[in-house]
Design an enzyme around this catalytic site. Structure first.
Site, PDB file in Angstrom:
ATOM      1  N   GLU A  18      44.035 -86.795 -32.365  1.00 59.17           N
ATOM      2  CA  GLU A  18      43.118 -87.923 -32.285  1.00 59.17           C
ATOM      3  C   GLU A  18      41.850 -87.559 -31.517  1.00 59.17           C
ATOM      4  OE1 GLU A  18      46.907 -89.226 -33.586  1.00 59.17           O
ATOM      5  OE2 GLU A  18      46.413 -88.180 -31.726  1.00 59.17           O
ATOM      6  N   HIS A  37      54.231 -98.545 -31.590  1.00 55.31           N
ATOM      7  CA  HIS A  37      53.562 -98.892 -32.849  1.00 55.31           C
ATOM      8  C   HIS A  37      53.156-100.365 -32.889  1.00 55.31           C
ATOM      9  CE1 HIS A  37      55.999 -95.328 -33.803  1.00 55.31           C
ATOM     10  NE2 HIS A  37      55.078 -95.059 -34.725  1.00 55.31           N
TER      11      HIS A  37
END
Length: 337
Positions: free
Chosen positions: A60, A129
């Site tokens: 990322e 998540h």
């Protein structure tokens, strides 16, 4: 108008933006050949080629850092972080580089990047998540933060974000990708294509950043919210027969505080609703601004309804989620004050 899911609307916005401007590129983990973990970019690589829609390593920090470098060289990257929970390695790049580039270069460079991230819970994604980290972005000067609640807004706001000269964090509530969610997890889902809010304008139809939407009108209180919680609020207002303004912020930065203030001055009561944890959540900023602007109009203290100050639990998903029962209890207390 066309009926679309939020996934299809986001994909349509990508397609339109890439067709209009060859500088627009899309990349991230699995967004190319696979079409993204939620299929928001499906078919783009086939249509525009692997130089404009491509996969990246699982990094990322590298994804966002590369996008910043591209943006400084007149490219307009739209990058996808698979889940908002994975953005933390890239946070330094967003805060120290993307948000500061225009300021530190005295306007010589801008950073027209969009960072898309699925956000929020309600899908049993557990602690890694399900997070809603929007407040971490709204605190950073130089970043704009967007949270759509309908397919039309997802498309229009994404088009506006891609065309914006500065970095935009685009948070997509994954629980409503395929249809609105009123918080009743035990009820059948009504998909967007059968819902009145599933209509999406065709073609290039950007929605301006910084403009809230009034989703319901009433006289007794103002509910200020965004994302998935818009539909929870609408469900409670409808089921309980309440008279309330429901304001969908759509963008947190820039914030349409004028719309909120006008409503609260009329109703005299304000409730702020969001899924993120309570402490230092964006609701605290909203409450502070409403109190400053509406102090002499308030008939009761501002209430906040939010997630608990814990990691998002898997087994206790619906205890954490600020659903209809918790919202209605707090509304009743507010109306009785």
């Amino acid at each position: 108008m066309a009926h679309m899911t939020m996934i299809e609307a986001i994909r349509d916005a990508h397609d339109i933006a890439m067709g209009r401007d060859e500088r627009v590129v899309v990349f991230g983990e699995d967004v190319g050949f696979f079409g993204g973990v939620f299929r928001c970019t499906a078919g783009l690589q086939k249509k525009y080629g692997a130089t404009r829609c491509f996969d990246t390593p699982i990094s990322e920090l590298g994804i966002v850092g590369t996008a910043i470098g591209m943006a400084a060289n007149d490219i307009r990257p739209v990058v996808e972080i698979q889940f908002a929970d994975y953005m933390y390695p890239a946070y330094d790049q967003l805060v120290s580089e993307a948000a500061r580039l225009r300021y530190r270069s005295a306007g010589e460079f801008t950073c027209p990047i969009v960072v898309r991230m699925p956000t929020g819970g309600g899908i049993f994604g557990a602690q890694t998540h399900s997070q809603s980290p929007e407040a971490l972005f709204t605190h950073v000067a130089g970043l704009k933060t967007v949270v759509p609640s309908t397919p039309a807004d997802a498309k229009g706001l994404l088009l506006a974000a891609i065309e914006d000269p500065d970095p935009v964090i685009f948070l997509e509530p994954k629980r409503i990708y395929n249809g609105p969610f009123d918080g009743h997890h035990d009820r059948p889902l009504v998909g967007w294509k059968k819902h009145e809010l599933g209509d999406v304008p065709e073609g290039h139809a950007p929605v301006p950043l910084g403009k809230a939407a009034l989703r319901a009108e009433g006289d007794d209180l103002t509910i200020v919210t965004y994302g998935t919680m818009v539909h929870v609020a609408l469900g409670v207002v409808t089921d309980a027969g309440l008279s309330a303004d429901v304001i969908d912020l759509r963008t947190l930065v820039p914030l349409d505080i004028d719309a909120v203030v006008a409503s609260v001055k009329r109703t005299g009561r304000c409730l702020v609703l969001h899924e993120a944890t309570l402490t230092s959540g964006f609701g605290a900023e909203l409450a502070a601004q409403v109190q400053e602007a509406c102090f002499y109009h308030l008939e009761a203290p501002i209430k906040r309804v939010a997630g608990w100050d814990t990691p998002y639990p898997h087994a206790g998903e619906w205890d954490y989620f600020p659903g209809p029962e918790r919202l209605l209890r707090n509304i009743e207390v507010l109306l009785e004050a």
